[in-house]
Design an enzyme around this catalytic site. Structure first.
Site, PDB file in Angstrom:
ATOM      1  N   ASP A 196      45.332  -2.508  90.117  1.00  0.00           N
ATOM      2  CA  ASP A 196      44.512  -3.224  91.092  1.00  0.00           C
ATOM      3  C   ASP A 196      45.219  -4.520  91.473  1.00  0.00           C
ATOM      4  O   ASP A 196      46.460  -4.585  91.438  1.00  0.00           O
ATOM      5  CB  ASP A 196      43.127  -3.498  90.483  1.00  0.00           C
ATOM      6  CG  ASP A 196      42.026  -3.476  91.527  1.00  0.00           C
ATOM      7  OD1 ASP A 196      41.948  -4.440  92.297  1.00  0.00           O
ATOM      8  OD2 ASP A 196      41.241  -2.503  91.546  1.00  0.00           O
ATOM      9  N   HIS A 249      39.344  -8.709  92.985  1.00  0.00           N
ATOM     10  CA  HIS A 249      38.903  -7.315  92.951  1.00  0.00           C
ATOM     11  C   HIS A 249      39.171  -6.664  91.594  1.00  0.00           C
ATOM     12  O   HIS A 249      38.298  -6.014  91.007  1.00  0.00           O
ATOM     13  CB  HIS A 249      39.616  -6.546  94.068  1.00  0.00           C
ATOM     14  CG  HIS A 249      39.157  -5.144  94.263  1.00  0.00           C
ATOM     15  ND1 HIS A 249      39.616  -4.093  93.520  1.00  0.00           N
ATOM     16  CD2 HIS A 249      38.273  -4.619  95.146  1.00  0.00           C
ATOM     17  CE1 HIS A 249      39.054  -2.974  93.937  1.00  0.00           C
ATOM     18  NE2 HIS A 249      38.228  -3.267  94.930  1.00  0.00           N
ATOM     19  N   SER A 422      34.872   1.257  95.246  1.00  0.00           N
ATOM     20  CA  SER A 422      35.661   0.567  94.221  1.00  0.00           C
ATOM     21  C   SER A 422      34.823   0.213  93.014  1.00  0.00           C
ATOM     22  O   SER A 422      35.320   0.180  91.882  1.00  0.00           O
ATOM     23  CB  SER A 422      36.245  -0.729  94.794  1.00  0.00           C
ATOM     24  OG  SER A 422      37.416  -0.487  95.515  1.00  0.00           O
TER      25      SER A 422
END
Length: 720
Positions: A196, A249, A422
């Site tokens: 990520d 994220h 996600s």
């Protein structure tokens, strides 16, 4: 940049692992002047922020996509300018790499984790399209492609929700995490790779669960994996050992998988203490180059990750990413991917019609056959409805999980809610880790164990009417039911094979060879001629069997041991006879010794020299007065006549041994001994090799008149 780590990876992978056979690409077209040949593909990556949705009061807000700085968009494809990925079929030679750089005027070729893969940095004189076209024509190139960019499947939402509804809520539209924790809450021996934007692994709710490799800082590459001081993972964007999150994220995804539970701080993940392996593959804008994804996947597989979470996607397959996931090193790793958040309209798409990758590698694609180690995840909201932004697919998306307004950890040390597939994917990755904690026998990282974990998760969903026809299972993730589904017992071991039959008795030893009773044949090969004046003589002799010893007898004296050559010196005038006999290793002595006869004569007497000529008489003075002349003296006696010289004796024919020789060799040997080759007859003979002499009309060592002919018989081989 630490290129030494990448070079080490290529060396470690010099023996590529077996990969599934790649299907040839079909239906390729010429686009933007780039012809994609054979297994080359266009990567029409839409510049979309998949799941760019923020939920505020359950209201969906569409977010427009803008290409990040330093990236190029052509049509629907986005890639890093000035970079091309090339993979060779076989390990390239130095000459091939040099030719590649020259062909595309490259500034550098950087080896990557994937065997035979290189990142080509182009100069300003070559476009990406030109480089892809040129490289694809080289015979050893498997494929070439731009360094495409993928995007993370979520964006942040400012409002913060105080509860983790996806894990537990009164309406039971959740994954039943508390019931699952009654069975198991995680195990630090289970490793989940987070590919990520990095992870804030110093976050108070994550620090206790971060992966700690056996490679402490400052000690070099102590674990020998080619990455220096990779204590907590690796940053494949900056190529260093600090994969910290600067986007948020990845930290959010990691918290959903395994924020530390029961510690009185912030939130908890699906797992309380499962280990998180941070692998940064996204830049500050949330864009993931293909090359970084492939390198991160390979690192996870080769450094012990049981599960890998990938909350990103693209509309087209990448051969490079597929090649990594298809390798033997990754067969025992379960990959959990987000299904995607629709297109630019932020409305979920049908992945059966327009696949999302790498999620879509679960089905056959132009990159190759279907891969079995993938779970593709859609998103549901707090009412168990499919999220409006979530992609779906009755054939391509396996199940759904909570993905709207999910609260989790955030960079740098905060908490926030995000929405998107996600956020759904790490719920499934977390349950996979819980299942491995509950059933440790499945941690052996084999394809069979991955299949068992996948079957347990997909077989334990909560069926939902809204998901019927939208996912392959028609249901939403349930952690408690999954953990209650024990894996099937391993098949019983096959019965032991029957004992091998006793070996046959050894064959009897061959009978001993018959005793050697055949005596050798002796030959005098050279010696003095029949008549000579030399009082010294040297003889060379041999036998037709090796090894043999020799004895010599001169003029009837005793037999004495001798070796060839044999020299006799100071012999008396007259006739002499030498006899030589050989004895072989079996003590067989030649009964017919070789014989040499010769005669030593005295040399002829030397002739006296001729008398010198008489000088002319001096002139006489004029005669005096006539007186009677004195009487003339008598003339000198004439010299005695010279004795006639004796003509040299003509050399005799001393017959050599011809047995075992070819016809040509026999003729040469006879001429050397002043003999001639007589009649030649061919006959069967099993004792002498075909084409060799086995009989001669005159015995070896005989002395004959010069030019005597010796007839021979030549073997035709054994008679059949």
């Amino acid at each position: 940049m630490k290129r030494d780590a990448k070079r080490r990876i290529v060396e470690a992978l010099s023996e590529p692992a077996s990969e599934p056979e790649e299907a040839p690409a079909k239906g390729f077209e010429v686009q933007d002047g780039v012809h994609l040949r054979r297994r080359l593909w266009e990567w029409p990556l839409r510049a979309t922020v998949l799941a760019a949705l923020a939920l505020l009061a359950l209201t969906t807000v569409a977010v427009a996509s803008v290409p990040p700085s330093g990236q190029t968009v052509q049509g629907a494809r986005e890639f890093v300018p000035g970079e091309v990925i090339v993979r060779f079929r076989d390990p390239p030679t130095r000459a091939e790499l040099t030719d590649t750089m020259i062909e595309v005027q490259a500034l550098s070729l950087q080896p990557q984790s994937v065997p035979n893969a290189y990142l080509v940095e182009l100069g300003v004189t070559t476009t990406v399209a030109e480089a892809v076209s040129e490289l694809s024509r080289q015979p050893n190139v498997d494929f070439a492609e731009p360094n495409y960019v993928l995007h993370l499947d979520a964006t942040p939402n400012d409002p913060r929700y105080p509860e983790l509804w996806g894990l537990n809520q009164a309406s039971d539209h959740d994954i039943d995490a508390p019931e699952a924790w009654d069975a198991d809450s995680g195990d630090s021996n289970v490793i989940v790779g987070i590919v990520d934007s990095g992870v804030a692994y110093d976050h108070p709710d994550l620090a206790a669960n971060r992966w700690v490799n056996d490679d402490p800082p400052g000690g070099g590459d102590q674990d020998g994996n080619g990455f220096t001081d990779d204590t907590n993972g690796w940053d494949f964007i900056q190529d260093d050992n600090t994969p910290l999150d600067v986007f948020g994220h990845g930290t959010h995804v990691a918290g959903t998988v395994s924020a530390r539970g029961n510690n009185g701080i912030g939130v908890t993940g699906v797992n309380w203490d499962t280990t998180i392996m941070p692998l940064r593959a996204a830049d500050q804008s949330g864009s993931l180059p293909t090359i970084a994804i492939a390198n991160a996947f390979f690192y996870a597989c080769t450094n012990g990750a049981h599960v890998v979470n990938g909350s990103f996607g693209s509309a087209s397959p990448s051969f490079l990413v597929y090649a990594v996931m298809a390798r033997n090193e990754c067969a025992g790793t379960l990959f959990v991917f987000a299904a995607g958040n629709g297109g630019d309209d932020q409305i979920g798409d049908d992945n059966d019609a327009t696949p999302e990758y790498p999620c879509g590698f679960d089905r056959p694609s132009i990159a190759g056959p279907a891969l079995p180690n993938i779970i593709c995840v859609a998103a549901t909201d707090a009412n168990d409805a499919l999220a409006g932004f979530s992609n779906y697919g009755a054939q391509s998306v396996h199940l759904a999980a909570p993905g709207v307004a999910v609260l989790s950890t955030y960079w740098p040390a905060d908490y926030t809610t995000l929405s998107g597939t996600s956020m759904a994917a790490p719920h499934v990755a977390g349950v996979a880790a819980l299942y491995l904690a509950r059933y440790p026998a499945l941690r052996n990282r084999t394809a069979q164990s991955v299949a068992a974990v996948k079957a347990a998760i997909l077989g334990a969903v909560d069926p939902l009417g809204g998901l019927a026809g939208k996912t392959t299972t028609g249901g939403r993730l349930n952690a408690a039911t999954t953990l209650a589904s024990a894996p099937p017992p391993p098949p019983p071991p096959p019965p032991p094979p029957p004992p091998p039959p006793p070996p046959p008795p050894p064959p009897p030893p061959p009978p001993p060879p018959p005793p050697d009773t055949d005596p050798p044949e002796t030959t005098i090969d050279s010696g003095p001629p029949g008549t000579t004046t030399a009082i010294d003589a040297t003889f060379e002799f041999s036998a037709d069997e090796e090894p043999s010893t020799f004895e010599c007898e001169l003029d009837g004296a005793l037999w004495i041991p001798c070796t060839s050559p044999k020299e006799y010196m100071g012999l008396a005038l007259g006739a002499h006879t030498l006899r030589v006999r050989a004895t072989d290793a079996a003590s067989n002595t030649d009964p017919t010794p070789a014989v040499a006869d010769w005669t030593i004569e005295s040399p002829p007497s030397p002739q006296p020299p001729a008398p010198p000529p008489q000088p002319p008489a001096p002139p006489q003075p004029p005669p005096p007065a006539p007186t009677p002349p004195p009487p003339a003296p008598p003339p000198p006696a004439p010299p005695p006549p010279a004795l006639p010289s004796r003509p040299p004796a003509q050399a005799s024919c001393m017959v050599p041994k011809l047995k075992g020789k070819t016809v040509r060799q026999a003729g040469t040997a006879l001429l050397a001994r002043h003999c001639r080759l007589g009649a030649i007859t061919a006959a069967f003979n099993g004792k002498v090799k075909k084409g060799r002499v086995f009989w001669q009309s005159k015995g070896a060592g005989r002395r004959l008149p010069p030019g005597s002919r010796v007839a021979i018989k030549v073997s035709k081989g054994a008679k059949t």
